[in-house]
Design a protein around this motif. Structure first.
Motif, PDB file in Angstrom:
ATOM      1  N   HIS A 129     -19.030  61.776  -6.485  1.00 49.88           N
ATOM      2  CA  HIS A 129     -18.579  61.493  -5.127  1.00 49.88           C
ATOM      3  C   HIS A 129     -17.633  60.288  -5.127  1.00 49.88           C
ATOM      4  N   CYS A 130     -16.725  60.271  -4.168  1.00 45.42           N
ATOM      5  CA  CYS A 130     -15.810  59.165  -3.958  1.00 45.42           C
ATOM      6  C   CYS A 130     -15.861  58.782  -2.485  1.00 45.42           C
ATOM      7  N   VAL A 131     -15.799  57.477  -2.203  1.00 44.36           N
ATOM      8  CA  VAL A 131     -15.853  57.024  -0.820  1.00 44.36           C
ATOM      9  C   VAL A 131     -14.558  56.299  -0.465  1.00 44.36           C
ATOM     10  N   ASN A 132     -14.028  56.646   0.705  1.00 49.72           N
ATOM     11  CA  ASN A 132     -12.779  56.078   1.211  1.00 49.72           C
ATOM     12  C   ASN A 132     -12.990  55.484   2.596  1.00 49.72           C
ATOM     13  N   VAL A 133     -12.152  54.513   2.916  1.00 48.97           N
ATOM     14  CA  VAL A 133     -12.095  53.949   4.266  1.00 48.97           C
ATOM     15  C   VAL A 133     -10.885  54.568   4.962  1.00 48.97           C
ATOM     16  N   VAL A 134     -11.123  55.359   5.996  1.00 51.23           N
ATOM     17  CA  VAL A 134     -10.020  55.914   6.775  1.00 51.23           C
ATOM     18  C   VAL A 134      -9.429  54.788   7.623  1.00 51.23           C
ATOM     19  N   THR A 135      -8.108  54.687   7.643  1.00 50.87           N
ATOM     20  CA  THR A 135      -7.442  53.658   8.445  1.00 50.87           C
ATOM     21  C   THR A 135      -6.355  54.307   9.297  1.00 50.87           C
TER      22      THR A 135
END
Length: 215
Positions: A86-92
């Motif tokens: 899994h990879c986690v991103n911050v949506v901006t």
């Protein structure tokens, strides 16, 4: 006790390229059944909207997988790669404009945090980067999976959120090309990966990296 001072809402309004280096030094907090785990973000990658050939949303592609990227800034985008990591991103950025910052490496804030992360990984840590230096490693260490996709990172009562940490302007930041995206063509060599120079948790050190000065 932690300050619980939440990250400024203004950061979530920025483009991914603006937000990527500013997320360095900030704290990622994961609530688990065993207690909270706090980490310092030490490496990020920016994926800059529909025009970025390295982005899952290149060309404005809206699918079940990418729909979260079109949310208003402050949402978590979690996806699976190679069927196992899994990879986690911050949506901006603004709603309907798909910007996201991948969190590539984190540093546990305390020995208790580190021990809990190692237990979740099921490993004996021989060097810091083996614990949480890489997007798949940190997600395993923090038990982040697709059940967290779409959660708000500005909600301290949720399972995953961001708090204020160090001032990025005072950090020694390096800028280098992103990792493993040859398909991004002319976007592949752009220096859109950011990390804290000299930090042992960083996943990949680039000898050609350039210093980034934040004004």
């Amino acid at each position: 006790m932690p300050s619980r001072k939440m990250l400024s809402p203004d950061l979530y309004k920025l483009t991914a390229l603006q937000a990527g280096p500013l997320l360095l030094g900030q704290h990622l907090v994961r609530r688990t059944e065993d207690g909270e785990i706090r980490c310092r973000i030490v490496e990020t990658e920016s994926y800059g909207g529909a025009e970025d050939k390295g982005s899952h949303a290149y060309g404005g592609r809206r699918t079940a997988r990418t729909e979260v990227m079109f949310s208003a800034g402050g949402t978590a985008y979690v996806y699976l790669i190679y069927g196992m990591y899994h990879c986690v991103n911050v949506v901006t950025g603004a709603e309907h404009d798909p910007h996201a910052v991948l969190i590539r490496a984190v540093e546990p804030l305390t020995s208790t945090d580190a021990a809990r992360m190692a237990a979740y990984r099921g490993i004996t840590v021989k060097k810091p980067a083996s614990l949480s230096g890489g997007p798949g490693k940190l997600c395993r260490a923090l038990r982040i999976d697709k059940s967290l996709n779409g959660c708000r990172l500005d909600d301290p009562f949720g399972p995953l959120w961001l708090e204020q940490g160090d001032s990025p302007e005072n950090l020694d930041i390096a800028a280098a090309p992103r990792i493993n995206i040859p398909y991004a063509e002319e976007y592949a060599p752009l220096p859109w990966r950011f990390y804290l120079r000299g930090n042992p948790y960083v996943s990949v050190i680039d000898k050609q990296a350039k210093p980034l000065i934040l004004s």
